[in-house]
Design an enzyme around this catalytic site. Structure first.
Site, PDB file in Angstrom:
ATOM      1  N   ASP A 153       0.893  -1.164   0.000  1.00 12.36           N
ATOM      2  CA  ASP A 153       0.000   0.000   0.000  1.00 12.36           C
ATOM      3  C   ASP A 153       0.934   1.218   0.000  1.00 12.36           C
ATOM      4  O   ASP A 153       1.819   1.319   0.859  1.00 12.36           O
ATOM      5  CB  ASP A 153      -0.844  -0.080   1.287  1.00 12.36           C
ATOM      6  N   ILE A 154       0.745   2.120  -0.938  1.00 13.01           N
ATOM      7  CA  ILE A 154       1.673   3.256  -1.091  1.00 13.01           C
ATOM      8  C   ILE A 154       1.789   4.067   0.206  1.00 13.01           C
ATOM      9  O   ILE A 154       2.848   4.615   0.516  1.00 13.01           O
ATOM     10  CB  ILE A 154       1.242   4.157  -2.272  1.00 13.01           C
ATOM     11  N   ASN A 164      -5.825  14.171  -9.315  1.00 10.44           N
ATOM     12  CA  ASN A 164      -6.551  14.780 -10.446  1.00 10.44           C
ATOM     13  C   ASN A 164      -6.189  16.269 -10.485  1.00 10.44           C
ATOM     14  O   ASN A 164      -5.533  16.775  -9.569  1.00 10.44           O
ATOM     15  CB  ASN A 164      -8.061  14.554 -10.321  1.00 10.44           C
ATOM     16  N   GLY A 192      -9.200   5.889  -5.041  1.00  3.50           N
ATOM     17  CA  GLY A 192      -7.968   5.133  -5.313  1.00  3.50           C
ATOM     18  C   GLY A 192      -6.813   5.507  -4.405  1.00  3.50           C
ATOM     19  O   GLY A 192      -6.987   5.747  -3.201  1.00  3.50           O
ATOM     20  N   ASP A 234      -5.152   8.229  -4.348  1.00  3.69           N
ATOM     21  CA  ASP A 234      -5.346   9.603  -3.884  1.00  3.69           C
ATOM     22  C   ASP A 234      -6.142   9.620  -2.563  1.00  3.69           C
ATOM     23  O   ASP A 234      -5.722  10.242  -1.563  1.00  3.69           O
ATOM     24  CB  ASP A 234      -6.121  10.357  -4.993  1.00  3.69           C
ATOM     25  N   SER A 280      -2.356   6.431 -13.387  1.00  9.73           N
ATOM     26  CA  SER A 280      -3.387   6.342 -14.450  1.00  9.73           C
ATOM     27  C   SER A 280      -3.975   4.949 -14.650  1.00  9.73           C
ATOM     28  O   SER A 280      -4.884   4.784 -15.458  1.00  9.73           O
ATOM     29  CB  SER A 280      -2.844   6.818 -15.814  1.00  9.73           C
ATOM     30  N   GLY A 319      -5.703   3.052 -12.709  1.00 11.16           N
ATOM     31  CA  GLY A 319      -6.918   2.697 -11.973  1.00 11.16           C
ATOM     32  C   GLY A 319      -8.116   3.383 -12.586  1.00 11.16           C
ATOM     33  O   GLY A 319      -8.528   3.079 -13.719  1.00 11.16           O
ATOM     34  N   TYR A 364      -8.370   6.099 -14.087  1.00  8.38           N
ATOM     35  CA  TYR A 364      -8.091   6.712 -15.393  1.00  8.38           C
ATOM     36  C   TYR A 364      -7.917   5.705 -16.534  1.00  8.38           C
ATOM     37  O   TYR A 364      -7.720   6.103 -17.685  1.00  8.38           O
ATOM     38  CB  TYR A 364      -6.887   7.659 -15.301  1.00  8.38           C
TER      39      TYR A 364
HETATM   40  N1  AR6 Z   1      -1.390   1.873  -2.783  1.00  2.00           N
HETATM   41  C1  AR6 Z   1      -0.817   1.603  -3.971  1.00  2.00           C
HETATM   42  N2  AR6 Z   1      -1.480   1.566  -5.126  1.00  2.00           N
HETATM   43  C2  AR6 Z   1      -2.820   1.837  -5.076  1.00  2.00           C
HETATM   44  C3  AR6 Z   1      -3.491   2.151  -3.889  1.00  2.00           C
HETATM   45  C4  AR6 Z   1      -2.722   2.154  -2.692  1.00  2.00           C
HETATM   46  N3  AR6 Z   1      -3.262   2.427  -1.512  1.00  2.00           N
HETATM   47  N4  AR6 Z   1      -4.810   2.353  -4.175  1.00  2.00           N
HETATM   48  C5  AR6 Z   1      -4.943   2.170  -5.499  1.00  2.00           C
HETATM   49  N5  AR6 Z   1      -3.734   1.842  -6.034  1.00  2.00           N
HETATM   50  P1  AR6 Z   1      -5.878   5.287  -9.127  1.00  2.00           P
HETATM   51  P2  AR6 Z   1      -5.472   6.917 -11.546  1.00  2.00           P
HETATM   52  C6  AR6 Z   1      -3.376   1.555  -7.425  1.00  2.00           C
HETATM   53  O1  AR6 Z   1      -7.293   5.048  -9.475  1.00  2.00           O
HETATM   54  O2  AR6 Z   1      -5.832   5.789 -12.418  1.00  2.00           O
HETATM   55  C7  AR6 Z   1      -8.484   9.322  -8.096  1.00  2.00           C
HETATM   56  O3  AR6 Z   1      -9.832   9.466  -7.779  1.00  2.00           O
HETATM   57  C8  AR6 Z   1      -4.500   1.119  -8.350  1.00  2.00           C
HETATM   58  O4  AR6 Z   1      -4.697  -0.302  -8.238  1.00  2.00           O
HETATM   59  O5  AR6 Z   1      -5.542   5.588  -7.719  1.00  2.00           O
HETATM   60  O6  AR6 Z   1      -4.276   7.747 -11.882  1.00  2.00           O
HETATM   61  C9  AR6 Z   1      -7.798  10.645  -8.370  1.00  2.00           C
HETATM   62  O7  AR6 Z   1      -8.335  11.690  -7.583  1.00  2.00           O
HETATM   63  C10 AR6 Z   1      -3.955   1.503  -9.699  1.00  2.00           C
HETATM   64  O8  AR6 Z   1      -3.123   0.470 -10.223  1.00  2.00           O
HETATM   65  O9  AR6 Z   1      -5.260   6.516  -9.996  1.00  2.00           O
HETATM   66  C11 AR6 Z   1      -8.093  10.871  -9.819  1.00  2.00           C
HETATM   67  O10 AR6 Z   1      -9.364  11.422 -10.010  1.00  2.00           O
HETATM   68  C12 AR6 Z   1      -3.073   2.711  -9.407  1.00  2.00           C
HETATM   69  O11 AR6 Z   1      -2.918   2.760  -7.995  1.00  2.00           O
HETATM   70  C13 AR6 Z   1      -8.058   9.484 -10.385  1.00  2.00           C
HETATM   71  O12 AR6 Z   1      -8.382   8.607  -9.311  1.00  2.00           O
HETATM   72  C14 AR6 Z   1      -3.672   4.037  -9.854  1.00  2.00           C
HETATM   73  O13 AR6 Z   1      -5.057   4.038  -9.635  1.00  2.00           O
HETATM   74  C15 AR6 Z   1      -6.673   9.107 -10.876  1.00  2.00           C
HETATM   75  O14 AR6 Z   1      -6.737   7.851 -11.498  1.00  2.00           O
END
Ligand code: AR6
Length: 334
Positions: free
Chosen positions: A9-10, A23, A31, A33, A116, A118, A120
């Site tokens: 987990d990041i 975003n 996600g 964020d 991007s 998740g 995105y």
């Molecule tokens: N630790 C590590 N990786 C994670 C975690 C975590 N806790 N949670 C999710 N991931 P995303 P995006 C992974 O959706 O696609 C937000 O609402 C996840 O499995 O977090 O860039 C922002 O506000 C995926 O592989 O980011 C934006 O609106 C990766 O992190 C939008 O989502 C990225 O997923 C950005 O979308």
């Protein structure tokens, strides 16, 4: 210093900076964020409000507040449409801009989620390849330890084609006992059976000379340690030490240890990482491994995957690591 791919987990990463897949508003979301804002606490949002948002492909930095990381670098990845809307360039820019900010703030360690990939919608295998390419280019010129944090295993998928090719290769080669060990046993002796050796044709003479020279060369190298062979090969390949250990995804400190101790015994993944970095043939790789007390075997998936890549002339350590990860094996290098 190296690139490491970890499952975590990041928000739990103990690094100087973690990267947030944000975003353009920088005011939080789901996600990674959402997880980062929850773990950092309200002060993070307060600081984000002062930043005036962030354009896609760019990055901004804040404190880490309640996170173990000192900084959060917020970057905005592209929303994936069909790959024809500049998504790749924008995603590359996210990694570059974040790394550059981290460098300017003196960070020695940084952790990225797969930006991007998740909400995105960027295809995870393509997103990972971009991350690896940009980060490894950066590491050729800079000293930093960079983590790519994979949240769910499914995110770390090599292409189906590569997966099935490797599976096939493992199926073809994975055996408990293998019979072709004779290649190992004194290859230069085979042409010299007692009876056949009695007539010296010109061809036989030149073969004999070849085998004698080869034998002499091998005798000279017989006492060579792993470290000596490594340094010799680096010279022969016209590489610098730094080029070699970086390409091997090996830490500079570890390389210095190996360099200064001719009897240093590396772990098997480290020894293989150097063989890959030096783009050694399979035979040379086996030779190098023997110096460290190891061998490649066909009763071990890790070894077969390494063999697969070397046989196919693919020496990209990060691609090899993706494949090893997909097959639940130990990774090379760091
Ligand atoms: N630790 C590590 N990786 C994670 C975690 C975590 N806790 N949670 C999710 N991931 P995303 P995006 C992974 O959706 O696609 C937000 O609402 C996840 O499995 O977090 O860039 C922002 O506000 C995926 O592989 O980011 C934006 O609106 C990766 O992190 C939008 O989502 C990225 O997923 C950005 O979308």
């Amino acid at each position: 210093m190296p690139l490491k791919i970890v499952r975590n987990d990041i928000t739990k990463m103990m690094v100087d900076a973690i990267v947030n897949a944000a975003n353009e508003s920088l005011l939080g979301g789901g996600g990674a964020d959402g997880a980062i804002h929850r773990a950092a606490g309200k002060e993070l949002l307060s600081e984000c409000r002062t930043l005036g948002g962030c354009k896609t492909g760019e990055a901004k930095i804040t404190g880490g507040y309640n996170l173990p990381a000192k900084y959060v670098i917020h970057t905005v990845g592209p929303v994936y449409k069909d790959g024809k809307h500049g998504e790749k360039t924008l995603l590359e820019s996210c990694y570059r801009e974040s790394l550059s900010l981290a460098k300017n703030h003196g960070c020695e360690t940084i952790a990225f989620p797969l930006i991007s990939s998740g909400v995105y919608g960027y295809p995870k295998d393509k997103a990972l390849k971009i991350a690896i390419d940009v980060i490894s280019d950066f590491l050729l010129e800079n000293e930093m330890t960079v983590y790519i944090v994979i949240f769910d295993k499914a995110a770390y998928g090599i292409s189906e084609k590569l997966f099935s090719d490797i599976t096939e290769y493992i199926d073809d080669n994975y055996v408990a006992l293998h019979t072709d060990y004779c290649r190992e046993s004194m290859p230069m002796c085979a042409p010299f059976s007692a009876a056949a050796d009695s007539i010296d044709t010109p061809i036989r003479k030149s073969k004999k000379k070849f085998f004698k020279d080869d034998l002499n060369k091998r005798m000279k190298q017989i006492d060579e340690s792993f470290s000596q062979m490594l340094l010799r090969k680096i010279d022969e390949k016209g590489m610098t030490d730094a080029q070699c250990y970086k390409k091997a995804n090996i830490d500079r400190k570890l390389f210095s240890k190996i360099r200064s101790d001719i009897h240093y015994k590396p772990s098997k993944p480290t020894a293989i990482a150097f063989a890959i970095s030096l783009e050694l043939s399979l035979e040379e790789t086996e030779d190098m491994l023997r110096k460290a007390g190891f061998a490649l075997s066909h009763s071990n998936k890790f070894d077969i995957i390494i063999e697969y890549f070397i046989s196919n002339g693919n020496y990209n350590i990060f691609e090899i690591n993706e494949a090893l990860f997909a097959f639940d094996q130990v990774l090379l290098g760091a």
